[in-house]
Motif scaffolding. Structure first.
Motif, mmCIF file in Angstrom:
data_model
loop_
_atom_site.group_PDB
_atom_site.id
_atom_site.type_symbol
_atom_site.label_atom_id
_atom_site.label_comp_id
_atom_site.label_asym_id
_atom_site.label_seq_id
_atom_site.Cartn_x
_atom_site.Cartn_y
_atom_site.Cartn_z
ATOM 1 N N LEU A 197 0.824 -1.223 0.000
ATOM 2 C CA LEU A 197 0.000 0.000 0.000
ATOM 3 C C LEU A 197 0.859 1.275 0.000
ATOM 4 O O LEU A 197 1.988 1.277 0.475
ATOM 5 N N LYS A 198 0.234 2.326 -0.550
ATOM 6 C CA LYS A 198 0.910 3.637 -0.535
ATOM 7 C C LYS A 198 0.063 4.625 0.255
ATOM 8 O O LYS A 198 -1.165 4.488 0.305
ATOM 9 N N ALA A 199 0.724 5.588 0.835
ATOM 10 C CA ALA A 199 0.002 6.605 1.611
ATOM 11 C C ALA A 199 0.427 7.993 1.145
ATOM 12 O O ALA A 199 1.492 8.167 0.551
ATOM 13 N N ASP B 46 1.310 17.579 -2.233
ATOM 14 C CA ASP B 46 1.178 16.282 -1.548
ATOM 15 C C ASP B 46 1.941 15.218 -2.330
ATOM 16 O O ASP B 46 2.030 15.283 -3.555
ATOM 17 N N VAL B 47 2.492 14.228 -1.619
ATOM 18 C CA VAL B 47 3.240 13.153 -2.287
ATOM 19 C C VAL B 47 2.756 11.791 -1.783
ATOM 20 O O VAL B 47 2.212 11.685 -0.682
ATOM 21 N N GLU B 48 3.029 10.775 -2.611
ATOM 22 C CA GLU B 48 2.608 9.419 -2.265
ATOM 23 C C GLU B 48 3.873 8.586 -2.042
ATOM 24 O O GLU B 48 4.801 8.653 -2.847
ATOM 25 N N HIS B 49 3.885 7.838 -0.908
ATOM 26 C CA HIS B 49 5.040 6.968 -0.633
ATOM 27 C C HIS B 49 4.549 5.594 -0.174
ATOM 28 O O HIS B 49 3.457 5.497 0.414
ATOM 29 N N PRO B 50 5.351 4.551 -0.396
ATOM 30 C CA PRO B 50 4.976 3.247 0.149
ATOM 31 C C PRO B 50 4.896 3.315 1.667
ATOM 32 O O PRO B 50 5.700 4.014 2.306
ATOM 33 N N MET B 51 3.938 2.576 2.244
ATOM 34 C CA MET B 51 3.814 2.581 3.709
ATOM 35 C C MET B 51 5.011 1.892 4.354
ATOM 36 O O MET B 51 5.380 2.197 5.490
ATOM 37 N N ILE B 52 5.602 0.951 3.623
ATOM 38 C CA ILE B 52 6.802 0.274 4.109
ATOM 39 C C ILE B 52 7.889 0.517 3.077
ATOM 40 O O ILE B 52 7.687 0.259 1.883
ATOM 41 N N PRO C 92 17.587 2.810 2.424
ATOM 42 C CA PRO C 92 18.459 2.884 1.239
ATOM 43 C C PRO C 92 19.880 2.352 1.468
ATOM 44 O O PRO C 92 20.568 2.014 0.515
ATOM 45 N N PHE C 93 20.322 2.260 2.718
ATOM 46 C CA PHE C 93 21.695 1.783 2.966
ATOM 47 C C PHE C 93 21.733 0.398 3.608
ATOM 48 O O PHE C 93 22.612 -0.392 3.301
ATOM 49 N N THR C 94 20.791 0.109 4.491
ATOM 50 C CA THR C 94 20.858 -1.191 5.180
ATOM 51 C C THR C 94 19.897 -2.203 4.568
ATOM 52 O O THR C 94 20.011 -3.393 4.836
ATOM 53 N N GLY C 95 18.915 -1.731 3.802
ATOM 54 C CA GLY C 95 17.914 -2.625 3.216
ATOM 55 C C GLY C 95 16.842 -3.055 4.213
ATOM 56 O O GLY C 95 15.876 -3.723 3.839
ATOM 57 N N ARG C 96 16.971 -2.647 5.492
ATOM 58 C CA ARG C 96 15.961 -3.073 6.482
ATOM 59 C C ARG C 96 14.623 -2.395 6.204
ATOM 60 O O ARG C 96 14.566 -1.244 5.749
ATOM 61 N N LYS C 97 13.531 -3.106 6.490
ATOM 62 C CA LYS C 97 12.215 -2.541 6.223
ATOM 63 C C LYS C 97 11.808 -1.571 7.326
ATOM 64 O O LYS C 97 11.997 -1.870 8.517
ATOM 65 N N CYS C 98 11.241 -0.440 6.904
ATOM 66 C CA CYS C 98 10.873 0.613 7.844
ATOM 67 C C CYS C 98 9.423 1.030 7.589
ATOM 68 O O CYS C 98 9.021 1.173 6.431
ATOM 69 N N VAL C 99 8.677 1.281 8.653
ATOM 70 C CA VAL C 99 7.329 1.834 8.497
ATOM 71 C C VAL C 99 7.489 3.310 8.117
ATOM 72 O O VAL C 99 8.240 4.039 8.753
ATOM 73 N N PHE C 100 6.764 3.733 7.063
ATOM 74 C CA PHE C 100 6.977 5.101 6.587
ATOM 75 C C PHE C 100 5.663 5.900 6.501
ATOM 76 O O PHE C 100 5.363 6.540 5.501
ATOM 77 N N ARG D 276 19.639 22.858 12.934
ATOM 78 C CA ARG D 276 19.521 21.589 12.205
ATOM 79 C C ARG D 276 19.954 21.730 10.761
ATOM 80 O O ARG D 276 19.535 22.667 10.084
ATOM 81 N N THR D 277 20.774 20.799 10.305
ATOM 82 C CA THR D 277 20.961 20.641 8.860
ATOM 83 C C THR D 277 20.188 19.393 8.457
ATOM 84 O O THR D 277 19.987 18.481 9.265
ATOM 85 N N THR D 278 19.779 19.352 7.209
ATOM 86 C CA THR D 278 18.902 18.271 6.745
ATOM 87 C C THR D 278 19.489 17.695 5.465
ATOM 88 O O THR D 278 19.689 18.429 4.491
ATOM 89 N N LEU D 279 19.772 16.397 5.491
ATOM 90 C CA LEU D 279 20.422 15.768 4.334
ATOM 91 C C LEU D 279 19.411 15.410 3.258
ATOM 92 O O LEU D 279 18.322 14.926 3.572
ATOM 93 N N ARG D 280 19.794 15.638 2.030
ATOM 94 C CA ARG D 280 18.923 15.221 0.917
ATOM 95 C C ARG D 280 18.884 13.694 0.880
ATOM 96 O O ARG D 280 19.866 13.023 1.201
ATOM 97 N N GLY D 281 17.753 13.159 0.475
ATOM 98 C CA GLY D 281 17.608 11.700 0.436
ATOM 99 C C GLY D 281 17.162 11.217 -0.925
ATOM 100 O O GLY D 281 17.107 11.984 -1.894
ATOM 101 N N LEU D 282 16.826 9.933 -0.961
ATOM 102 C CA LEU D 282 16.427 9.311 -2.218
ATOM 103 C C LEU D 282 14.927 9.008 -2.180
ATOM 104 O O LEU D 282 14.371 8.762 -1.110
ATOM 105 N N ALA D 283 14.314 8.966 -3.357
ATOM 106 C CA ALA D 283 12.900 8.574 -3.423
ATOM 107 C C ALA D 283 12.791 7.115 -2.960
ATOM 108 O O ALA D 283 13.630 6.290 -3.336
ATOM 109 N N PRO D 284 11.768 6.795 -2.144
ATOM 110 C CA PRO D 284 11.634 5.403 -1.671
ATOM 111 C C PRO D 284 11.381 4.441 -2.830
ATOM 112 O O PRO D 284 10.824 4.830 -3.824
#
Ligand code: SIN
Length: 285
Positions: free
Chosen positions: A157-159, A189-195, A199-207, A277-285
């Motif tokens: 699912l996406k949210a 507004d943007v849509e992302h997977p719920m899980i 990007p670095f460890t491959g572990r699944k995260c609730v998003f 705070r500095t904020t690092l740019r990230g990757l699209a899920p």
């Protein structure tokens, strides 16, 4: 090897013996990155950093974001977002009400932030005790602990995340100007997977999070609200949470994929809080 002290069972660790004002060598830097990925939140006590040193260390992780709220960036440093209750010349010097709900930074962008690097310049105190703690929750541990049928149900699912949801909620405090049309255009507004996979460890995260997620796609609003409420109640259970008690000079890095955070506003002037705070740019899920 760097010395480390775990801060809680689920996440968080203090890294000892590093002075970030002296650019860490490449080997030390790579150890910091590994420890960060492993513990999801890491911090260094007693740092004395100039804004230039804060920005230079942050840049070693990649590109930095410029926040949509230019009114709360440090003058001369568009990469530094000021979180503070201090008023100077009748004007707030930073965001007075940032993140008073569970969220991860910039999850409302198509490319959510990789992580944030937070420097505590002034921590409010009462009777010698620090106020204004920040809570962090591990989204990997929360995912692992979900019932198997819930994991299956939400995995495809996406949210939808909306910057305006949290902005309007915070505006109720009367401390924020209305967003301009130009600012709104920058944060559709943007849509992302719920899980999502880290990007670095491959572990699944609730998003999904309390602050910005407005609905789950493909479900009617009532069903979406019910499922979202169930997931949100699960992911911030005490066993997934580390509550950081700030000290002046703390430099703390949180991962915006594997964690969420929530600031606690239990202080008020003349108790001053000044964080940058500095904020690092990230990757699209
Ligand atoms: C934030 O969400 O960036 C603010 C966190 C805090 O003030 O503790």
């Amino acid at each position: 090897m760097l010395s480390v002290q775990k801060a809680s069972t689920a996440l968080g660790a203090e890294i000892l013996g590093v002075d970030l004002s002296k650019e860490p060598d490449e080997r030390t830097f790579q150890q910091i990155v590994e420890l960060w990925h492993k513990h999801e939140v890491v911090f260094f006590r007693n740092q004395t950093l100039t804004p230039e040193q804060h920005v230079a260390f942050s840049r070693r992780f990649g590109e930095l974001e410029h926040h949509v709220r230019t009114d709360v960036c440090k003058p001369g440093y568009p990469e530094i977002l000021v979180v503070s209750n201090i008023i100077e010349n009748g004007k707030p010097i930073g965001s007075q009400d940032a993140g008073l709900f569970w969220h991860s930074d910039l999850c409302y962008k198509a490319e959510p932030s990789r992580g944030s690097l937070f420097y505590a310049r002034e921590v409010p105190r009462k009777d010698g005790e620090p106020l204004g703690d920040t809570m962090f929750a591990s989204m990997t541990t929360a995912f692992d602990a979900l019932p198997e049928n819930t994991k299956k149900r939400i995995s495809g699912l996406k949210a939808v995340n909306s910057y305006l949801k949290a902005y309007h909620c915070d505006r109720k405090s009367g401390q924020r100007p209305p967003l301009t049309e130009e600012q709104k255009k920058k944060v559709p507004d943007v849509e992302h997977p719920m899980i999502r996979a880290h990007p670095f460890t491959g572990r699944k995260c609730v998003f999904v999070n309390e602050g910005y997620t407005i609905r789950i796609n493909g479900l009617d609003q009532a069903e979406s609200d019910k499922l979202l409420a169930e997931i949100l109640a699960h992911i911030t259970k005490p066993e997934f949470v580390y509550r950081h008690k700030w000290q002046d000079g703390d430099f703390l890095m949180w991962d915006n994929c594997s964690t969420q955070h929530c600031a606690i506003a239990d202080y008020s002037l003349p108790q001053r809080r000044l964080m940058e705070r500095t904020t690092l740019r990230g990757l699209a899920p």
